[in-house]
Motif scaffolding. Structure first.
Motif, PDB file in Angstrom:
ATOM      1  N   GLN A  72       0.855  -1.013  -0.552  1.00 56.45           N
ATOM      2  CA  GLN A  72       0.269   0.364   0.270  1.00 56.45           C
ATOM      3  C   GLN A  72       0.843   1.377  -0.007  1.00 56.45           C
ATOM      4  OE1 GLN A  72      -2.666  -0.731   3.548  1.00 56.45           O
ATOM      5  NE2 GLN A  72      -3.293  -2.184   3.039  1.00 56.45           N
ATOM      6  N   LEU A  73       2.008   1.557   0.491  1.00 61.91           N
ATOM      7  CA  LEU A  73       2.723   2.997   0.974  1.00 61.91           C
ATOM      8  C   LEU A  73       4.009   1.871   1.893  1.00 61.91           C
ATOM      9  CD1 LEU A  73       2.390   5.557   1.653  1.00 61.91           C
ATOM     10  CD2 LEU A  73       2.317   5.081   3.216  1.00 61.91           C
ATOM     11  N   HIS A  74       4.976   2.426   1.273  1.00 61.89           N
ATOM     12  CA  HIS A  74       6.774   2.374   1.448  1.00 61.89           C
ATOM     13  C   HIS A  74       6.560   4.011   1.527  1.00 61.89           C
ATOM     14  CE1 HIS A  74      10.010  -0.569   1.764  1.00 61.89           C
ATOM     15  NE2 HIS A  74      10.704   0.781   1.749  1.00 61.89           N
ATOM     16  N   MET A  75       7.140   4.104   2.609  1.00 58.01           N
ATOM     17  CA  MET A  75       8.032   5.665   3.239  1.00 58.01           C
ATOM     18  C   MET A  75       9.497   5.506   3.758  1.00 58.01           C
ATOM     19  SD  MET A  75       5.447   8.238   5.630  1.00 58.01           S
ATOM     20  CE  MET A  75       5.128   7.096   6.997  1.00 58.01           C
ATOM     21  N   CYS A  76      10.317   6.251   3.222  1.00 58.44           N
ATOM     22  CA  CYS A  76      11.652   5.892   3.590  1.00 58.44           C
ATOM     23  C   CYS A  76      11.924   7.095   4.063  1.00 58.44           C
ATOM     24  CB  CYS A  76      12.318   5.933   2.312  1.00 58.44           C
ATOM     25  SG  CYS A  76      12.687   3.931   1.653  1.00 58.44           S
ATOM     26  N   PHE A  77      13.020   6.867   5.298  1.00 56.43           N
ATOM     27  CA  PHE A  77      13.324   8.350   6.488  1.00 56.43           C
ATOM     28  C   PHE A  77      15.278   7.970   6.725  1.00 56.43           C
ATOM     29  CE2 PHE A  77       9.177   7.376   8.095  1.00 56.43           C
ATOM     30  CZ  PHE A  77       8.406   8.042   8.273  1.00 56.43           C
ATOM     31  N   ARG A  78      15.741   8.750   6.977  1.00 55.58           N
ATOM     32  CA  ARG A  78      17.087   9.063   6.839  1.00 55.58           C
ATOM     33  C   ARG A  78      17.650   9.409   8.496  1.00 55.58           C
ATOM     34  NH1 ARG A  78      17.441  12.156   1.903  1.00 55.58           N
ATOM     35  NH2 ARG A  78      18.478  11.385   0.059  1.00 55.58           N
ATOM     36  N   VAL A  79      18.028   8.797   9.168  1.00 60.86           N
ATOM     37  CA  VAL A  79      18.407   9.275  10.231  1.00 60.86           C
ATOM     38  C   VAL A  79      19.475   9.517  10.329  1.00 60.86           C
ATOM     39  CG1 VAL A  79      17.015   7.722  10.612  1.00 60.86           C
ATOM     40  CG2 VAL A  79      19.419   6.464  10.582  1.00 60.86           C
ATOM     41  N   GLU A  80      19.522  10.284  11.302  1.00 64.93           N
ATOM     42  CA  GLU A  80      21.055  10.887  11.497  1.00 64.93           C
ATOM     43  C   GLU A  80      21.906   9.878  12.294  1.00 64.93           C
ATOM     44  OE1 GLU A  80      22.033  13.885  10.309  1.00 64.93           O
ATOM     45  OE2 GLU A  80      20.321  13.844   9.282  1.00 64.93           O
ATOM     46  N   GLU A  81      22.148   9.270  12.897  1.00 69.89           N
ATOM     47  CA  GLU A  81      22.288   8.216  14.099  1.00 69.89           C
ATOM     48  C   GLU A  81      22.764   6.736  13.539  1.00 69.89           C
ATOM     49  OE1 GLU A  81      18.240   7.947  14.679  1.00 69.89           O
ATOM     50  OE2 GLU A  81      19.266   9.845  15.884  1.00 69.89           O
ATOM     51  N   ASP A  82      23.142   6.441  14.182  1.00 70.33           N
ATOM     52  CA  ASP A  82      23.281   4.355  13.686  1.00 70.33           C
ATOM     53  C   ASP A  82      22.106   4.230  13.055  1.00 70.33           C
ATOM     54  OD1 ASP A  82      25.431   2.642  13.096  1.00 70.33           O
ATOM     55  OD2 ASP A  82      24.001   1.916  14.341  1.00 70.33           O
ATOM     56  N   LEU A  83      22.656   3.559  12.247  1.00 79.33           N
ATOM     57  CA  LEU A  83      20.840   2.715  11.289  1.00 79.33           C
ATOM     58  C   LEU A  83      20.874   1.634  12.736  1.00 79.33           C
ATOM     59  CD1 LEU A  83      21.675   1.693   7.622  1.00 79.33           C
ATOM     60  CD2 LEU A  83      19.721   3.055   9.240  1.00 79.33           C
ATOM     61  N   ASP A  84      21.906   0.424  13.142  1.00 82.93           N
ATOM     62  CA  ASP A  84      21.661   0.172  14.667  1.00 82.93           C
ATOM     63  C   ASP A  84      20.726   0.541  16.099  1.00 82.93           C
ATOM     64  OD1 ASP A  84      23.145  -2.182  12.903  1.00 82.93           O
ATOM     65  OD2 ASP A  84      25.011  -1.681  13.999  1.00 82.93           O
ATOM     66  N   GLU A  85      21.367   1.982  16.446  1.00 85.07           N
ATOM     67  CA  GLU A  85      20.608   2.601  16.834  1.00 85.07           C
ATOM     68  C   GLU A  85      19.373   3.075  16.751  1.00 85.07           C
ATOM     69  OE1 GLU A  85      22.917   5.821  18.568  1.00 85.07           O
ATOM     70  OE2 GLU A  85      24.779   4.741  18.290  1.00 85.07           O
ATOM     71  N   ALA A  86      19.263   3.456  15.802  1.00 86.21           N
ATOM     72  CA  ALA A  86      18.004   3.797  15.175  1.00 86.21           C
ATOM     73  C   ALA A  86      16.797   2.667  15.209  1.00 86.21           C
ATOM     74  CB  ALA A  86      18.021   4.633  13.340  1.00 86.21           C
ATOM     75  N   GLU A  87      17.677   1.709  14.594  1.00 92.25           N
ATOM     76  CA  GLU A  87      16.811   0.257  14.363  1.00 92.25           C
ATOM     77  C   GLU A  87      16.352   0.049  15.648  1.00 92.25           C
ATOM     78  OE1 GLU A  87      17.315  -4.284  14.109  1.00 92.25           O
ATOM     79  OE2 GLU A  87      17.731  -3.391  12.051  1.00 92.25           O
ATOM     80  N   ALA A  88      16.553  -0.040  16.539  1.00 86.51           N
ATOM     81  CA  ALA A  88      16.883  -0.214  17.845  1.00 86.51           C
ATOM     82  C   ALA A  88      15.536   0.037  18.594  1.00 86.51           C
ATOM     83  CB  ALA A  88      17.823  -0.635  19.072  1.00 86.51           C
ATOM     84  N   ARG A  89      15.632   1.428  18.525  1.00 82.28           N
ATOM     85  CA  ARG A  89      14.494   3.146  18.876  1.00 82.28           C
ATOM     86  C   ARG A  89      13.747   2.734  17.893  1.00 82.28           C
ATOM     87  NH1 ARG A  89      11.676   5.167  22.299  1.00 82.28           N
ATOM     88  NH2 ARG A  89      11.186   6.998  22.357  1.00 82.28           N
ATOM     89  N   LEU A  90      13.265   2.092  17.151  1.00 83.88           N
ATOM     90  CA  LEU A  90      11.940   1.457  16.243  1.00 83.88           C
ATOM     91  C   LEU A  90      11.607   0.740  16.769  1.00 83.88           C
ATOM     92  CD1 LEU A  90      13.330   3.568  12.915  1.00 83.88           C
ATOM     93  CD2 LEU A  90      11.146   3.977  14.502  1.00 83.88           C
TER      94      LEU A  90
END
Length: 124
Positions: A72-90
């Protein structure tokens, strides 16, 4: 002459608009739209962009990458922190992580929001 358009809003179907808005608010820091309610919630983003969440009865979540219920929809977000940190937070906020990851882990991660919509995080 080409038509000049500026994206003003993106609206996602979901079973619980306030809950999905809260997830994205915590993930993005966008401000709640003042006219949000139980059937439609919104977040005011950068440059006037509104991300909306509308209640749909009998909502069927997508099952990425399986297309039996399309994404249905696929959004992409740029993250400033490390991808591992961003993934863990999400993931702490309620995101899911599908087994299928089409990119190298250093380039992008595919997650799903609490309503099942796929979203990517990419390095900023």
């Amino acid at each position: 002459m080409s038509l000049q358009m500026k994206l003003a809003a993106i609206t996602l179907d979901c079973p619980d608009p306030p809950a999905l808005a809260a997830f994205y608010q915590q993930a993005t820091g966008f401000e709640p739209h003042p006219k949000s309610d139980a059937d439609f919630a919104g977040l005011n983003g950068e440059g006037g962009l509104l991300i909306g969440f509308q209640r749909v009865d009998d909502y069927r979540a997508p099952h990425w990458p399986d297309q039996s219920v399309p994404q249905q929809l696929h959004m992409c977000f740029r993250v400033e922190e490390d991808l591992d940190e961003a993934e863990a937070r999400l993931l702490e906020l309620g995101a899911g992580k599908p087994d299928h990851q089409p990119h190298e882990a250093s380039k992008a991660r595919v997650l799903t929001d609490p309503a099942g919509h796929p979203l990517c995080i990419v390095p900023g």
